[in-house]
Motif scaffolding. Structure first.
Motif, PDB file in Angstrom:
ATOM      1  N   GLY A  83       0.787  -1.221   0.000  1.00  0.00           N
ATOM      2  CA  GLY A  83       0.000   0.000   0.000  1.00  0.00           C
ATOM      3  C   GLY A  83       0.820   1.272   0.000  1.00  0.00           C
ATOM      4  N   THR A  84       2.136   1.168  -0.227  1.00  0.00           N
ATOM      5  CA  THR A  84       2.983   2.355  -0.317  1.00  0.00           C
ATOM      6  C   THR A  84       2.788   3.017  -1.678  1.00  0.00           C
ATOM      7  OG1 THR A  84       4.630   1.353   1.140  1.00  0.00           O
ATOM      8  CG2 THR A  84       5.356   3.214  -0.220  1.00  0.00           C
ATOM      9  N   ARG A  85       2.604   4.321  -1.670  1.00  0.00           N
ATOM     10  CA  ARG A  85       2.377   5.045  -2.920  1.00  0.00           C
ATOM     11  C   ARG A  85       3.656   5.108  -3.753  1.00  0.00           C
ATOM     12  NH1 ARG A  85      -1.248  10.249  -0.896  1.00  0.00           N
ATOM     13  NH2 ARG A  85      -2.709   9.048   0.417  1.00  0.00           N
ATOM     14  N   LEU A  86       3.501   4.895  -5.049  1.00  0.00           N
ATOM     15  CA  LEU A  86       4.616   4.894  -5.985  1.00  0.00           C
ATOM     16  C   LEU A  86       4.354   5.914  -7.087  1.00  0.00           C
ATOM     17  CD1 LEU A  86       4.971   1.031  -6.466  1.00  0.00           C
ATOM     18  CD2 LEU A  86       6.304   2.481  -4.908  1.00  0.00           C
ATOM     19  N   PRO A  87       5.381   6.295  -7.838  1.00  0.00           N
ATOM     20  CA  PRO A  87       5.116   7.072  -9.054  1.00  0.00           C
ATOM     21  C   PRO A  87       4.160   6.300  -9.957  1.00  0.00           C
ATOM     22  CG  PRO A  87       7.470   6.986  -8.583  1.00  0.00           C
ATOM     23  CD  PRO A  87       6.815   6.017  -7.643  1.00  0.00           C
ATOM     24  N   LEU A  88       3.268   7.000 -10.618  1.00  0.00           N
ATOM     25  CA  LEU A  88       2.319   6.313 -11.491  1.00  0.00           C
ATOM     26  C   LEU A  88       3.038   5.467 -12.530  1.00  0.00           C
ATOM     27  CD1 LEU A  88      -0.614   5.843 -12.308  1.00  0.00           C
ATOM     28  CD2 LEU A  88      -0.427   7.850 -13.800  1.00  0.00           C
ATOM     29  N   ALA A  89       4.182   5.918 -13.000  1.00  0.00           N
ATOM     30  CA  ALA A  89       4.926   5.185 -14.028  1.00  0.00           C
ATOM     31  C   ALA A  89       5.270   3.769 -13.598  1.00  0.00           C
ATOM     32  CB  ALA A  89       6.202   5.947 -14.382  1.00  0.00           C
ATOM     33  N   ALA A  90       5.344   3.532 -12.267  1.00  0.00           N
ATOM     34  CA  ALA A  90       5.659   2.184 -11.781  1.00  0.00           C
ATOM     35  C   ALA A  90       4.526   1.210 -12.067  1.00  0.00           C
ATOM     36  CB  ALA A  90       5.947   2.222 -10.280  1.00  0.00           C
ATOM     37  N   GLY A  91       3.329   1.720 -12.340  1.00  0.00           N
ATOM     38  CA  GLY A  91       2.190   0.853 -12.623  1.00  0.00           C
ATOM     39  C   GLY A  91       1.881   0.706 -14.098  1.00  0.00           C
ATOM     40  N   GLU A  92       2.859   0.932 -14.946  1.00  0.00           N
ATOM     41  CA  GLU A  92       2.613   0.916 -16.389  1.00  0.00           C
ATOM     42  C   GLU A  92       2.031  -0.405 -16.866  1.00  0.00           C
ATOM     43  OE1 GLU A  92       4.886   1.913 -20.610  1.00  0.00           O
ATOM     44  OE2 GLU A  92       6.009   1.924 -18.719  1.00  0.00           O
ATOM     45  N   SER A  93       2.527  -1.534 -16.352  1.00  0.00           N
ATOM     46  CA  SER A  93       2.056  -2.834 -16.854  1.00  0.00           C
ATOM     47  C   SER A  93       0.589  -3.066 -16.531  1.00  0.00           C
ATOM     48  CB  SER A  93       2.909  -3.965 -16.265  1.00  0.00           C
ATOM     49  OG  SER A  93       2.766  -4.032 -14.854  1.00  0.00           O
ATOM     50  N   LEU A  94       0.085  -2.432 -15.481  1.00  0.00           N
ATOM     51  CA  LEU A  94      -1.334  -2.534 -15.145  1.00  0.00           C
ATOM     52  C   LEU A  94      -2.153  -1.494 -15.895  1.00  0.00           C
ATOM     53  CD1 LEU A  94      -2.903  -3.078 -11.654  1.00  0.00           C
ATOM     54  CD2 LEU A  94      -3.711  -1.200 -13.087  1.00  0.00           C
ATOM     55  N   TRP A  95      -1.674  -0.253 -15.897  1.00  0.00           N
ATOM     56  CA  TRP A  95      -2.516   0.839 -16.374  1.00  0.00           C
ATOM     57  C   TRP A  95      -2.606   0.935 -17.888  1.00  0.00           C
ATOM     58  CZ3 TRP A  95      -6.304   2.750 -13.995  1.00  0.00           C
ATOM     59  CH2 TRP A  95      -6.308   2.819 -12.606  1.00  0.00           C
ATOM     60  N   ARG A  96      -1.585   0.592 -18.615  1.00  0.00           N
ATOM     61  CA  ARG A  96      -1.709   0.693 -20.077  1.00  0.00           C
ATOM     62  C   ARG A  96      -2.838  -0.208 -20.612  1.00  0.00           C
ATOM     63  NH1 ARG A  96       1.494   3.511 -23.523  1.00  0.00           N
ATOM     64  NH2 ARG A  96       3.473   4.356 -22.761  1.00  0.00           N
ATOM     65  N   PRO A  97      -2.906  -1.483 -20.217  1.00  0.00           N
ATOM     66  CA  PRO A  97      -4.041  -2.299 -20.684  1.00  0.00           C
ATOM     67  C   PRO A  97      -5.387  -1.793 -20.177  1.00  0.00           C
ATOM     68  CG  PRO A  97      -2.260  -3.690 -19.884  1.00  0.00           C
ATOM     69  CD  PRO A  97      -1.919  -2.298 -19.482  1.00  0.00           C
ATOM     70  N   VAL A  98      -5.441  -1.342 -18.920  1.00  0.00           N
ATOM     71  CA  VAL A  98      -6.702  -0.849 -18.374  1.00  0.00           C
ATOM     72  C   VAL A  98      -7.170   0.383 -19.136  1.00  0.00           C
ATOM     73  CG1 VAL A  98      -7.683   0.343 -16.365  1.00  0.00           C
ATOM     74  CG2 VAL A  98      -6.511  -1.843 -16.072  1.00  0.00           C
ATOM     75  N   LEU A  99      -6.278   1.325 -19.374  1.00  0.00           N
ATOM     76  CA  LEU A  99      -6.659   2.527 -20.115  1.00  0.00           C
ATOM     77  C   LEU A  99      -7.047   2.176 -21.548  1.00  0.00           C
ATOM     78  CD1 LEU A  99      -3.936   4.972 -18.774  1.00  0.00           C
ATOM     79  CD2 LEU A  99      -6.376   5.004 -18.228  1.00  0.00           C
TER      80      LEU A  99
END
Length: 248
Positions: free
Chosen positions: A186-202
């Protein structure tokens, strides 16, 4: 097919409305979901915020309430109408799906709220969140079937994996995604760290008909500089045709 990038205002609870409007406009984002507990607590304030957004060319994505059922929805709705919000975010009860003692009562309350809101041209949307009836995909889908008038939001639960996230978005077809990146603790990260999740979701959001919202939340240290970095990342992931609503 449109994906509108923006901000959830409660990301910056210590900032005033004018500061948030300036941050969002300055970052090149287009919309704000205004929180009811801090920034827009009443209809008079809502009307002032609506004027500020109009002057800045910002869309009001939603009124972010913390309504969980019971009395008080009429006040929430009145404030949303004064704000010019097309939708109200609510929470599906006060207990998780395995612990809720009266699921039928939550369903009935949501149906009443959705009917009242529809009378004002406003829709009701469900926060996708732990300790409510939207704590699992299965429970959320059951709730949407029980109350067809409501729509779902989506955000990644802590520890969610890309394949699971994508499957949930494809099933729920959410009107809004709250966009952030956390590690498994639950530690906040730069959004870029979630690229593998967010690119497909977006990508999945961008393929859905109508308008969807990708609203940043939970930036590191509640820091405007971290927000600016995450906003640039989000804009870099969105295709121009999604933002501009190009149907091709």
């Amino acid at each position: 097919m449109t994906v509108v990038p923006g901000l959830v205002s409660v990301t910056f609870r210590r900032l005033g409305v004018a500061e948030i409007v300036a941050l969002v406009a300055g970052a090149g984002l287009r919309a704000v979901e205004w929180g009811g507990d801090v920034h827009v607590p009443s209809p008079p304030v809502a009307r002032e915020v609506a004027l500020r957004c109009a002057d800045a060319g910002l869309e009001i994505a939603a009124y972010g309430s913390y309504y969980r059922g019971g009395p008080g929805f009429a006040d929430v709705l009145a404030t949303a109408v004064a704000l010019g919000a097309p939708r109200i975010r609510v929470w599906a009860g006060r207990h998780g799906s395995a612990a809720e003692p009266d699921r039928a009562a939550v369903v009935a309350d949501l149906a009443r709220a959705a009917a009242q809101a529809a009378g004002e041209g406003v829709e009701v949307c469900l926060e996708y969140h732990a300790n409510t009836l939207t704590d699992t995909l299965e429970s959320t889908m059951e709730l949407l079937r029980a109350v067809p008038a409501v729509r779902s939001y989506w955000q990644p639960p802590v520890g969610d994996r890309p394949a699971t996230a994508l499957a949930a978005v494809q099933a729920l077809r959410p009107v809004t995604a709250h966009v952030f990146s956390w590690d498994d603790a639950g530690t906040r990260l730069p959004l870029a760290a979630g690229e593998s999740l967010w690119r497909p979701v977006l990508g999945a959001l961008g393929e859905l008909p109508g308008t969807r919202y990708a609203l940043l939340e939970f930036v590191r240290d509640d820091d405007p500089a971290a927000f600016a970095e995450d906003a640039a990342t989000l804009l870099g992931w969105l295709r121009p045709e999604w933002i501009d609503g190009d149907q091709g």
